[in-house]
Write a protein that holds these residues in place. Structure first.
Motif, short mmCIF file in Angstrom:
data_model
loop_
_atom_site.label_atom_id
_atom_site.label_comp_id
_atom_site.label_asym_id
_atom_site.label_seq_id
_atom_site.Cartn_x
_atom_site.Cartn_y
_atom_site.Cartn_z
N LYS A 257 2.96 14.92 -5.32
CA LYS A 257 2.99 13.49 -5.96
C LYS A 257 3.93 12.86 -5.35
O LYS A 257 5.41 13.20 -5.23
N VAL A 258 3.66 11.66 -4.45
CA VAL A 258 4.61 10.99 -3.65
C VAL A 258 5.11 9.49 -4.61
O VAL A 258 3.98 9.10 -5.11
N THR A 259 6.33 9.36 -4.80
CA THR A 259 6.75 8.02 -5.28
C THR A 259 7.52 7.25 -4.23
O THR A 259 8.54 7.55 -3.57
N ALA A 260 6.67 6.27 -4.08
CA ALA A 260 7.28 5.03 -3.04
C ALA A 260 8.38 4.19 -3.68
O ALA A 260 8.12 3.59 -4.62
N GLN A 261 9.35 4.01 -2.90
CA GLN A 261 10.32 3.09 -3.77
C GLN A 261 10.94 2.13 -2.50
O GLN A 261 11.43 2.51 -1.52
N TYR A 262 10.78 0.91 -2.80
CA TYR A 262 11.12 -0.11 -1.87
C TYR A 262 12.56 -0.15 -1.88
O TYR A 262 13.36 -0.42 -3.10
N GLN A 263 13.42 -0.35 -0.79
CA GLN A 263 14.83 -0.14 -0.67
C GLN A 263 15.33 -1.57 -0.03
O GLN A 263 16.83 -1.42 0.38
N ALA B 116 0.34 -2.65 0.96
CA ALA B 116 -0.56 -1.83 1.74
C ALA B 116 0.05 -0.24 1.63
O ALA B 116 -0.63 0.87 1.25
N ILE B 117 1.40 -0.13 1.59
CA ILE B 117 2.07 1.30 1.35
C ILE B 117 1.62 1.79 0.15
O ILE B 117 1.38 2.76 -0.22
N ASN B 118 1.82 0.98 -1.00
CA ASN B 118 1.42 1.36 -2.45
C ASN B 118 0.00 1.83 -2.54
O ASN B 118 -0.28 3.12 -3.16
N LYS B 119 -0.86 1.04 -1.93
CA LYS B 119 -2.46 1.69 -1.89
C LYS B 119 -2.49 2.92 -1.00
O LYS B 119 -3.15 3.83 -1.50
#
Length: 456
Positions: A74-80, A58-61
């Motif tokens: 431009k936002v880059t999401a990164q799982y930590q 859901a976050i990625n969408k």
């Protein structure tokens, strides 16, 4: 500098005490208007989060949708990884000023984040942007507001609720539409719901809950009791915990009693183990976060009908209620203000009605904005899945006071682990309830004293 060195030294000793530093700059803030004017410039920002599985999808969408509608950012999401892992990574990255622009931090990291000096309170952007916070849920705002300042934006918020197997209720002669309201009824219903095989082995417990410190905190608040002194650390800095009392004993005594009676199953400290036991029909009732609702419904499928109810009461306190869980979004101050302003645009997007509706439908976290309920699709979703209403109604019925706002202590992650270790000892007959609280109080207070010294 002396204070920073102290914090760093404490962080190296404890797994959950973190270092702190601060930086600032005088770059002129970037407003929405001049973002539009400078169409050729794309501001790239990084968002660290701890959402795996359906939450991560859901976050990625949501990030993709933001990027498509905001060509200059431009936002880059990164799982930590887990919340703990992510916060430890943030600690390391801030040493070299290489951290993210936006950070998702769990509720119990609030005090540390404030003390760190690594962030710009979202209140600054709210005031500058004249953002209307009245459309956000007041209970959520109250948790992240300290000294009349909102430090972070509520995002994925949850509360614990009771999940129960309606089919099992019917088989036991219980009304599937009348779940238990308190622990007397949990015991009464639980005895009727227990199933055993021919050898006497329990195949279905009446009730279960993971050995999770969050549940202990919730049952303290449900009794209208404080977790820490000085108004849960909200009137003044907390110097000691306040759970070693009748309210704390009520929780552990009930828990121990139900396990000893064979009514409650003990599936350990991993919440997924208890959740999976419910899905498999090995326990008829559990306490679990609303964030698990979607995965529980998907896991159960057509095996049985899932019912939901408020967190059971331990007493008749009128001041009691639930504390929000989950996490919020923090804007880091390690970049010029134009990056922070771009991060603010992203934060606003993530809590907008449409995005929060999507977030609720795909996870179980309830919307942080009241405007989401005005959307037709949201109404249709709640009509189709009435279980989602429980958490929303429970939140709205919870009074806002020091107990339900939750405690602010810089060693909360460690405190939660200490509570879990000591409850586990009680359930395994290695300590009495009173002894466990004495030991937990001593350990947490020692860690809290060490942490508070770093703030002087």
């Amino acid at each position: 500098m002396k204070r920073l060195k102290k914090i760093l030294s404490i962080a190296l000793i404890g797994s959950v005490l973190f270092s702190a530093t601060a930086c600032s700059n005088g770059t002129k803030p970037l407003t929405s208007s001049n973002i539009q004017q400078n169409k050729d410039k794309v501001i790239e920002i990084t968002f660290w989060h701890s959402m795996g599985g359906k939450g991560g999808e859901a976050i990625n969408k949501m990030v993709d949708d933001f990027n498509k509608t905001h060509p200059n950012i431009k936002v880059t999401a990164q799982y930590q990884g887990t919340y703990d892992d992510a916060l430890n990574k943030l600690k390391t990255s801030e040493q070299s000023k290489s951290g993210p622009d936006i950070m998702q931090v769990y509720d119990i990291g609030t005090k540390f984040m404030i003390d760190s000096g690594w962030t710009t309170p979202v209140q600054e952007f709210i005031d500058e942007d004249k953002f209307d916070t009245s459309k956000l849920e007041p209970n959520l705002l109250s948790y992240y507001t300290v000294n009349s300042k909102l430090y972070s934006m509520p995002f994925n918020s949850s509360t614990p609720i009771l999940y129960y197997n309606k089919n099992a209720f019917k088989e036991a002669g219980l009304d599937p539409n009348s779940p238990p309201n308190n622990f007397n009824e949990i015991e009464e219903y639980g005895k009727k719901l227990v199933k055993k095989d021919a050898s006497g082995k329990v195949t279905q417990y009446g009730y279960s809950m993971a050995i999770y410190g969050w549940f202990f905190e919730q049952f303290m608040a449900k009794q209208g009791a404080l977790y820490a002194n000085n108004g849960n650390g909200r009137d003044r800095v907390a110097t000691a915990v306040a759970f070693n009392n009748d309210a704390g004993l009520n929780i552990i005594n009930w828990w121990k009693r139900l396990v000893d009676e064979g009514v409650a199953g003990n599936f350990g400290r991993k919440t997924d183990d208890t959740k999976n036991a419910f899905i498999a029909g090995r326990t008829a009732m559990i306490i679990e976060s609303t964030a698990s609702l979607k995965s529980i419904l998907d896991g159960v499928g057509n095996k049985f009908e899932v019912g939901t109810a408020y967190l059971p009461a331990l007493n008749d306190s009128k001041d009691g209620g639930v504390i929000i869980g989950g996490a919020s979004l923090w804007i880091l101050n390690n970049k010029p203000k134009e990056y922070q302003k771009a991060a603010w645009e992203f934060v606003k997007f993530m809590v907008s009605p449409g995005e929060q509706m999507f977030w609720n439908e795909n996870t179980g976290y309830f919307p942080v904005t009241k405007e989401a309920y005005d959307l037709h699709e949201m109404s249709a979703h709640l009509e189709k899945y009435p279980q989602f209403k429980t958490a929303i109604e429970q939140l709205h019925s919870t009074p806002i006071n020091r107990a339900t706002q939750g405690a602010l202590i810089g060693v909360f992650p460690e405190a939660r682990q200490i509570i879990e270790q000591n409850i586990e000892k009680v359930l395994n007959n290695q300590a009495t309830p009173k002894q466990s609280l004495d030991d937990a109080e001593k350990s947490v207070n020692s860690a809290l004293e060490n942490y508070n010294k770093t703030l002087k």
